[in-house]
Motif scaffolding. Structure first.
Motif, mmCIF file in Angstrom:
data_model
loop_
_atom_site.group_PDB
_atom_site.id
_atom_site.type_symbol
_atom_site.label_atom_id
_atom_site.label_comp_id
_atom_site.label_asym_id
_atom_site.label_seq_id
_atom_site.Cartn_x
_atom_site.Cartn_y
_atom_site.Cartn_z
ATOM 1 N N GLU A 18 38.726 48.141 27.596
ATOM 2 C CA GLU A 18 38.115 48.232 28.754
ATOM 3 C C GLU A 18 38.168 49.439 29.529
ATOM 4 O O GLU A 18 36.925 50.091 29.693
ATOM 5 C CB GLU A 18 38.430 47.001 29.976
ATOM 6 N N PHE A 30 33.576 42.797 33.392
ATOM 7 C CA PHE A 30 33.427 43.173 31.863
ATOM 8 C C PHE A 30 32.214 42.645 31.230
ATOM 9 O O PHE A 30 32.205 41.876 30.433
ATOM 10 C CB PHE A 30 34.657 42.552 31.216
ATOM 11 N N SER A 71 31.469 41.730 27.292
ATOM 12 C CA SER A 71 32.684 42.045 26.572
ATOM 13 C C SER A 71 32.979 40.440 26.102
ATOM 14 O O SER A 71 32.323 39.382 26.862
ATOM 15 C CB SER A 71 33.957 42.513 27.445
#
Length: 272
Positions: A190, A250, A253
């Motif tokens: 990330e 995120f 993701s």
């Protein structure tokens, strides 16, 4: 597969399980009613300092939510080099370490951990003309790692022919990469995304690392605090708070099912 930084106060923590039962300080905190947290200021999207100087990120928001559930709203984050976080917790300078810290057997020798709360990948980033196109291409090259990180431990074990160059944080390592002092840098998936975009870098390899769940680091023996945080973490997963924060920090993701309502929250995989 995150983490920020300032001077710390050298106080002795009341961290044992017995001390945790003291009236007025049930969790054995350094300062009753306040959680002192060692973290990182440059590990987006996990923990970082915003333009106003305040800590934010997935781990920060999750920890604040969990702390509120155990009736502690005074949470003070202090930036450290990653390698200084666990010693600071173990020595009683902080109540907790929060920086997407992977739970490993080696780390459990010096600190305790909450239940796991994050899963992720490790990534090798490099410049477009470095010639590093895979993990195998790292042999004989200079690879940056953050000292004390899960990436360092992984690289020592799996990249024996690579020359490891250790840095205090990702910013220093990426700066060295763009200057040509190292050929690549090994970091969390990330965090890598933002550096790739910001500096025009490329990803050479994404490596799954689901054997070391990220958890909150706690002083050994503080069973009262660990038990309270574990219960609060599971509650945050069950009521959808974890999912909401993950989608915020995120976007796009993969989302590990272990942390969603109804998931197996006791054996979860993870990051840094």
């Amino acid at each position: 597969m995150l983490t920020a930084f300032t001077a710390v106060l050298g106080l002795v923590a009341c961290g044992s399980g017995a001390q945790g039962n003291t009236a007025g300080n049930p969790y054995g905190l350094i300062t009753p009613g306040q959680l002192r947290v060692a973290s990182l200021g440059d590990a987006k999207p996990y923990t970082f300092t915003a333009s106003d100087g305040q800590f934010t990120g997935f781990d920060v928001e999750l920890f604040r939510d969990v702390a509120k559930r155990v009736n502690v709203t005074d949470v003070v984050f202090t930036g450290q080099d990653f390698s200084a976080i666990l010693p600071g917790v173990a020595n009683g300078r902080f109540d907790a370490g929060v920086a997407a810290i992977g739970i490993t057997e080696a780390r459990k020798k010096t600190v305790d951990f909450s239940t796991g709360y994050l899963a992720g990948y490790l990534t090798v980033i490099t410049t477009k003309n470095s010639g590093v196109t895979s993990a195998d291409a790292l042999a004989g090259r200079r690879l940056g790692v953050v000292q004390g990180s899960l990436q360092e431990a992984y690289a020592v074990k799996n990249f024996p022919k690579t020359d490891l160059v250790r840095f205090p944080d990702n910013n220093a390592a990426v700066s060295a990469l763009t200057r040509g002092s190292v050929d690549a840098h090994f970091l969390d998936y990330e965090a890598a995304k933002s550096y790739v975009t910001q500096f025009g870098l490329v990803s050479a390899a994404d490596i799954p690392s689901f054997d070391a769940p990220a958890g909150f680091a706690l002083k050994k023996g503080n069973t009262a605090l660990k038990s309270a945080l574990d219960k609060a973490l599971i509650a945050a997963m069950e009521d959808g708070t974890w999912k909401k924060l993950y989608e915020k920090w995120f976007p796009g993701s993969p989302m590990p099912k272990q942390y969603l309502p109804g998931g197996d929250h006791t054996g979860v995989p993870a990051a840094n």
